[in-house]
Design an enzyme around this catalytic site. Structure first.
Site, PDB file in Angstrom:
ATOM      1  N   ILE A 127       0.932  -1.435   0.133  1.00 52.15           N
ATOM      2  CA  ILE A 127      -0.090   0.114   0.104  1.00 52.15           C
ATOM      3  C   ILE A 127       0.878   1.208  -0.026  1.00 52.15           C
ATOM      4  CG2 ILE A 127      -0.285  -0.156   2.423  1.00 52.15           C
ATOM      5  CD1 ILE A 127      -3.209   1.002   1.948  1.00 52.15           C
ATOM      6  N   ALA A 128       0.687   2.114  -1.008  1.00 54.46           N
ATOM      7  CA  ALA A 128       1.764   3.441  -1.068  1.00 54.46           C
ATOM      8  C   ALA A 128       0.831   4.611  -1.607  1.00 54.46           C
ATOM      9  CB  ALA A 128       2.801   3.022  -1.840  1.00 54.46           C
ATOM     10  N   ASN A 181       8.195   1.394  10.714  1.00 57.39           N
ATOM     11  CA  ASN A 181       7.413   2.257   9.913  1.00 57.39           C
ATOM     12  C   ASN A 181       6.178   2.499  10.474  1.00 57.39           C
ATOM     13  OD1 ASN A 181       5.740   3.100   7.995  1.00 57.39           O
ATOM     14  ND2 ASN A 181       6.028   1.462   6.521  1.00 57.39           N
ATOM     15  N   TYR A 203      -2.734   1.181  10.299  1.00 53.58           N
ATOM     16  CA  TYR A 203      -3.149  -0.217  10.588  1.00 53.58           C
ATOM     17  C   TYR A 203      -3.857  -0.522  11.808  1.00 53.58           C
ATOM     18  CZ  TYR A 203      -0.036  -1.098   6.411  1.00 53.58           C
ATOM     19  OH  TYR A 203       0.674  -1.240   5.330  1.00 53.58           O
ATOM     20  N   GLU A 231       2.495  -7.648   6.945  1.00 47.67           N
ATOM     21  CA  GLU A 231       3.580  -7.328   7.812  1.00 47.67           C
ATOM     22  C   GLU A 231       4.130  -5.698   7.476  1.00 47.67           C
ATOM     23  OE1 GLU A 231       4.039  -9.811   4.987  1.00 47.67           O
ATOM     24  OE2 GLU A 231       3.771 -11.528   6.350  1.00 47.67           O
TER      25      GLU A 231
HETATM   26  C1  COA Z   1       1.568   4.378   4.837  1.00 48.07           C
HETATM   27  C2  COA Z   1       0.934   5.328   3.907  1.00 48.07           C
HETATM   28  C3  COA Z   1       0.512   4.387   2.778  1.00 48.07           C
HETATM   29  C4  COA Z   1      -0.031   6.135   4.381  1.00 48.07           C
HETATM   30  O1  COA Z   1      -0.664   6.899   3.494  1.00 48.07           O
HETATM   31  P1  COA Z   1      -1.408   8.592   3.655  1.00 48.07           P
HETATM   32  O2  COA Z   1      -2.151   8.641   2.276  1.00 48.07           O
HETATM   33  O3  COA Z   1      -0.380   9.458   3.958  1.00 48.07           O
HETATM   34  O4  COA Z   1      -2.364   7.986   4.846  1.00 48.07           O
HETATM   35  P2  COA Z   1      -3.685   8.728   5.359  1.00 48.07           P
HETATM   36  O5  COA Z   1      -3.408  10.404   4.895  1.00 48.07           O
HETATM   37  O6  COA Z   1      -4.739   8.058   4.669  1.00 48.07           O
HETATM   38  O7  COA Z   1      -3.471   8.417   6.785  1.00 48.07           O
HETATM   39  C5  COA Z   1      -4.521   7.508   7.459  1.00 48.07           C
HETATM   40  C6  COA Z   1      -3.998   7.194   8.807  1.00 48.07           C
HETATM   41  O8  COA Z   1      -2.711   6.587   8.843  1.00 48.07           O
HETATM   42  C7  COA Z   1      -2.056   7.263  10.080  1.00 48.07           C
HETATM   43  N1  COA Z   1      -0.885   7.813   9.501  1.00 48.07           N
HETATM   44  C8  COA Z   1      -0.598   8.159   8.254  1.00 48.07           C
HETATM   45  N2  COA Z   1       0.501   8.769   8.129  1.00 48.07           N
HETATM   46  C9  COA Z   1       0.923   9.095   9.169  1.00 48.07           C
HETATM   47  C10 COA Z   1       2.162   9.678   9.778  1.00 48.07           C
HETATM   48  N3  COA Z   1       3.022  10.196   9.109  1.00 48.07           N
HETATM   49  N4  COA Z   1       2.206   9.876  11.327  1.00 48.07           N
HETATM   50  C11 COA Z   1       1.329   9.259  12.066  1.00 48.07           C
HETATM   51  N5  COA Z   1       0.208   8.545  11.551  1.00 48.07           N
HETATM   52  C12 COA Z   1       0.051   8.594  10.226  1.00 48.07           C
HETATM   53  C13 COA Z   1      -2.825   8.244  10.889  1.00 48.07           C
HETATM   54  O9  COA Z   1      -3.725   7.329  11.728  1.00 48.07           O
HETATM   55  C14 COA Z   1      -3.883   8.789   9.737  1.00 48.07           C
HETATM   56  O10 COA Z   1      -5.150   8.957  10.309  1.00 48.07           O
HETATM   57  P3  COA Z   1      -5.408  10.638  10.621  1.00 48.07           P
HETATM   58  O11 COA Z   1      -5.369  11.174   9.402  1.00 48.07           O
HETATM   59  O12 COA Z   1      -6.840  10.462  10.989  1.00 48.07           O
HETATM   60  O13 COA Z   1      -4.466  10.931  11.580  1.00 48.07           O
HETATM   61  C15 COA Z   1       2.296   6.051   3.203  1.00 48.07           C
HETATM   62  O14 COA Z   1       2.802   6.960   4.467  1.00 48.07           O
HETATM   63  C16 COA Z   1       2.956   5.515   2.512  1.00 48.07           C
HETATM   64  O15 COA Z   1       2.919   5.465   1.189  1.00 48.07           O
HETATM   65  N6  COA Z   1       4.307   5.048   2.860  1.00 48.07           N
HETATM   66  C17 COA Z   1       5.360   4.598   2.135  1.00 48.07           C
HETATM   67  C18 COA Z   1       5.045   2.999   1.987  1.00 48.07           C
HETATM   68  C19 COA Z   1       4.726   2.033   3.095  1.00 48.07           C
HETATM   69  O16 COA Z   1       5.484   2.061   3.952  1.00 48.07           O
HETATM   70  N7  COA Z   1       3.683   1.482   2.837  1.00 48.07           N
HETATM   71  C20 COA Z   1       3.268   0.532   3.940  1.00 48.07           C
HETATM   72  C21 COA Z   1       4.138  -0.643   3.801  1.00 48.07           C
HETATM   73  S1  COA Z   1       3.758  -2.018   5.436  1.00 48.07           S
END
Ligand code: COA
Length: 214
Positions: free
Chosen positions: A110-111, A149, A156, A144
């Protein structure tokens, strides 16, 4: 709604791989792995999220429409500008995947693009994966995640995943351990009510943000 989620297709792969490099700088899946997943793995479900603002009102150079809306200094960071001028491809800002294994849905990836983080799009993708898991008869969802992270773990946790065990040295690029996280049974009314509530809040948030943008 400004953001739409579609099934990933082979023609989406150039943009998916572009985002993959930014999202997983130390270890990416090769294109062949995605091709195999999309062509051959009947248990796999892959999605992309599109920003229709980019697709429907492309700036002369594709994804610049996004940048034009971001005030300095934010426009300096993580350009969303894709290498392609095809608006359909340029509009992809995130992706995710799930496998069904017996009665378990396994989140494989997921990204979101770094330029669109913290807008609820990672959550939107996860919601769609859990919806698919429910539709195809999974009873639990598992994944996983790197122990370092924290942002992914927070996402999650928000959706009821809990750390159940650790898999030592799971990631070969730096030997990092993985947490294995599981939901409660997603077929149970308790989880379904919890999930429905989060989903309502997310869609409210996304449509509010959309109104602010327009
Ligand atoms: C993980 C990832 C997919 C989150 O995507 P995102 O679009 O920023 O996430 P969202 O805006 O939908 O956030 C949803 C929730 O996730 C959590 N969250 C996301 N980023 C966060 C951060 N930097 N710090 C704290 N909480 C965070 C929060 O609970 C957030 O809810 P909130 O907005 O009510 O606080 C993104 O950071 C990513 O692509 N990371 C790199 C790839 C990766 O690590 N993927 C996971 C592999 S297991």
């Amino acid at each position: 709604m400004r953001y739409v989620v579609n099934r990933m297709t082979l023609s989406d792969l150039p943009r998916v791989l572009e985002i993959e490099k930014l999202a997983y700088p130390t270890s990416q899946w090769p294109e062949s792995a995605y091709q195999r997943e999309l062509r051959e793995n009947r248990w796999a479900h892959y999605l992309v999220v599109r920003d229709t603002l980019v697709r429907d009102q492309p700036a002369p150079s594709g994804g610049d429409a996004l940048l034009a809306r971001r005030a300095f200094p934010f426009s300096m960071f993580h350009s969303a500008k894709p290498a392609t001028s095809d608006p359909e491809l340029a509009s992809i800002v995130g992706y995710a995947g799930l496998w069904l294994m017996y009665d378990e849905g396994h989140v494989t990836t997921i990204a979101t693009h770094p330029s669109v983080r913290r807008r609820g799009l990672g959550e939107l993708l996860l919601v769609h994966l859990i919806d698919i898991a429910m539709e195809i008869g999974a009873r639990w969802v598992t994944l996983e995640v790197r122990v370092t992270n924290a942002s992914a773990q927070a996402l999650y946790h928000k959706y009821g995943f809990q750390i159940v065990s650790t898999r030592p040295h799971y990631y070969s690029d730096n030997n990092e351990d993985a947490y294995i996280m599981w939901t409660d049974e997603i077929t149970q009314p308790k989880y379904q009510a919890f999930f429905a509530d989060l989903k309502t809040k997310l869609y409210d948030r996304l449509s509010r943000d959309e109104m602010v943008m327009s």
